[in-house]
Design a protein around this motif. Structure first.
Motif, mmCIF file in Angstrom:
data_model
loop_
_atom_site.group_PDB
_atom_site.id
_atom_site.type_symbol
_atom_site.label_atom_id
_atom_site.label_comp_id
_atom_site.label_asym_id
_atom_site.label_seq_id
_atom_site.Cartn_x
_atom_site.Cartn_y
_atom_site.Cartn_z
ATOM 1 N N SER A 84 0.818 -1.221 0.000
ATOM 2 C CA SER A 84 0.000 0.000 0.000
ATOM 3 C C SER A 84 0.846 1.263 0.000
ATOM 4 N N SER A 115 0.719 3.940 -2.955
ATOM 5 C CA SER A 115 0.279 5.305 -2.653
ATOM 6 C C SER A 115 1.315 6.315 -3.134
ATOM 7 N N ILE A 140 -2.465 6.805 1.759
ATOM 8 C CA ILE A 140 -2.806 5.406 2.030
ATOM 9 C C ILE A 140 -4.289 5.310 2.376
ATOM 10 N N LEU A 172 -6.251 5.215 -0.759
ATOM 11 C CA LEU A 172 -6.101 3.892 -1.360
ATOM 12 C C LEU A 172 -7.015 2.886 -0.662
ATOM 13 N N ALA A 173 -7.110 2.974 0.668
ATOM 14 C CA ALA A 173 -8.003 2.083 1.423
ATOM 15 C C ALA A 173 -9.457 2.343 1.039
ATOM 16 N N ARG A 195 -10.161 0.731 -2.240
ATOM 17 C CA ARG A 195 -10.368 -0.712 -2.078
ATOM 18 C C ARG A 195 -11.782 -0.984 -1.599
#
Length: 89
Positions: free
Chosen positions: A26, A30, A37, A40-41, A44
């Motif tokens: 990650s 990122s 991050i 990015l989470a 997801r």
């Protein structure tokens, strides 16, 4: 001495170029995408980012999936995504 099964293939300890797959974690992704991050989470969670793998508690992204995601995000102009040779955007 190891017992061996006739005809069995021993596992390869070192990946070969044919079986080696590059992964990003990650933090690496990122940095590559220049996003947090946390973003990015969220991607997801929403299913809007690149495909990922979960191995235990570790999240990994195959480089091939990252490259495919990046290609899908290319635009020639606003509202005009780049179309590949197969007619897909």
């Amino acid at each position: 001495m190891q017992d061996s099964v006739p005809g069995a293939v021993a596992p390869t300890l070192c990946p070969t170029p044919e079986t080696r797959v590059a992964h990003l974690d990650s933090l690496q992704l990122s940095r590559r995408l220049n996003i947090s991050i946390k973003s990015l989470a969220r991607m997801r969670q929403d299913g809007t980012g690149p495909r990922f793998m979960r191995i235990g508690s570790k999240i990994l992204y195959r480089l091939s999936d990252v490259l495919e995601y990046e290609q899908s995000r290319l635009y020639n102009a606003v509202g005009s995504p780049v179309v590949d040779q197969e007619g897909e955007s």
